[in-house]
Design a protein around this motif. Structure first.
Motif, PDB file in Angstrom:
ATOM      1  N   GLU A 131      17.939 -16.510  57.514  1.00  0.00           N
ATOM      2  CA  GLU A 131      17.423 -16.386  56.137  1.00  0.00           C
ATOM      3  C   GLU A 131      17.417 -17.770  55.469  1.00  0.00           C
ATOM      4  O   GLU A 131      16.457 -18.125  54.770  1.00  0.00           O
TER       5      GLU A 131
ATOM      6  N   MET B 225      24.793 -16.245  53.277  1.00  0.00           N
ATOM      7  CA  MET B 225      23.746 -15.397  53.883  1.00  0.00           C
ATOM      8  C   MET B 225      23.524 -15.866  55.315  1.00  0.00           C
ATOM      9  O   MET B 225      24.068 -16.895  55.744  1.00  0.00           O
TER      10      MET B 225
ATOM     11  N   SER C  44      14.504 -19.634  56.756  1.00  0.00           N
ATOM     12  CA  SER C  44      13.269 -19.101  56.158  1.00  0.00           C
ATOM     13  C   SER C  44      13.089 -19.658  54.734  1.00  0.00           C
ATOM     14  O   SER C  44      11.985 -20.059  54.338  1.00  0.00           O
TER      15      SER C  44
ATOM     16  N   ASP D 293      12.407 -14.950  45.492  1.00  0.00           N
ATOM     17  CA  ASP D 293      12.784 -15.087  46.895  1.00  0.00           C
ATOM     18  C   ASP D 293      12.823 -16.578  47.250  1.00  0.00           C
ATOM     19  O   ASP D 293      11.778 -17.234  47.307  1.00  0.00           O
TER      20      ASP D 293
END
Ligand SMILES: C[S@@+](CC[C@H](N)C(=O)[O-])C[C@H]1O[C@@H](n2cnc3c(N)ncnc32)[C@H](O)[C@@H]1O
Length: 213
Positions: free
Chosen positions: A91, A87, A94, A72
């Motif tokens: 995201e 994306m 993050s 991730d």
């Protein structure tokens, strides 16, 4: 490669280690290796089947300069350049917030929430290029360099992208024309203050690029 992927590739500078985060097919990282722009590439995807696609697409002659990591985001990875494309902007933020070793150069293509991405970058990176391209739909492409004292963006730059305003392209003019038409149409049907505010902002952007579309 599509116009979108070509544009991403064109923004990548020569580098030692490129991370293609959320690589899926891996086309951007693979082409950067093939062109000699990246000495090494790390392909990252949170999905094993996606990462396997990148590994399968990578030609044999490039595999000794490539590594494939199923995780991730950037995690503990070291790279000088990271491409994070295709994306959502939240995201992307993050991923950047959680990166233990923030890359010196970022090439970002958020599918939405580009304004939030610009706000995140504003305090940490200098946005070198921020351009809208049309490839069937509109995409924001952002190239940013780490800088401890970046010049803060204006509200208009946060909304529309710095270099869209200073060096408007045909695609950006097309975006503004379509945005204006869309918002005007909505306002004919309902009198919404938020839509009116967005139209006013769009008109200010049109004025800022010389008033011609
Ligand atoms: C639509 S694809 C984009 C592929 C390619 N980057 C492009 O722009 O064409 C998005 C990919 O990002 C991956 N992804 C989403 N969130 C991720 C995360 N936090 N860390 C790593 N990969 C992620 C997904 O699994 C998917 O393969």
């Amino acid at each position: 490669m599509s116009k979108r992927l070509d544009k991403l590739l064109s923004l990548i500078p020569d580098c030692n280690v490129l991370a293609d985060v959320g690589c899926d097919h891996g086309y951007v990282g693979i082409q950067a290796l093939a062109d000699g722009k990246a000495r090494r590439a790390v392909f990252v995807d949170v999905s094993r089947p996606s990462l396997d696609k990148a590994a399968a697409n990578c030609p044999d002659e490039l595999t000794d300069r490539a590594s494939f990591v199923c995780q991730d985001g950037l995690g503990k990875l070291f790279c000088d350049v990271a491409v994070i494309a295709g994306m959502g902007g939240l995201e992307i933020i993050s991923i950047l917030t959680r990166a233990e070793n923030p890359p010196h150069i970022l090439i970002l293509q958020p599918n939405r929430n580009a304004c939030d991405v610009r706000k995140y970058l504003n305090a940490r990176y200098e946005i070198v290029c921020d351009c809208k391209i049309f490839d069937g739909k509109f995409y924001d492409m952002i190239l940013a360099e780490q800088n401890s004292r970046p010049v803060p963006l204006t509200e208009m730059e946060l909304q529309f992208g710095k270099t869209n305003l200073s060096r408007p392209t045909e695609d950006f003019r097309l975006f503004l024309a379509r945005e204006r038409a869309k918002l005007s149409k909505i306002l004919q049907r309902c009198n919404d203050a938020k839509v009116q505010a967005r139209l006013d902002l769009t008109d200010r952007a049109i004025a800022a690029i010389g008033g011609k579309l």
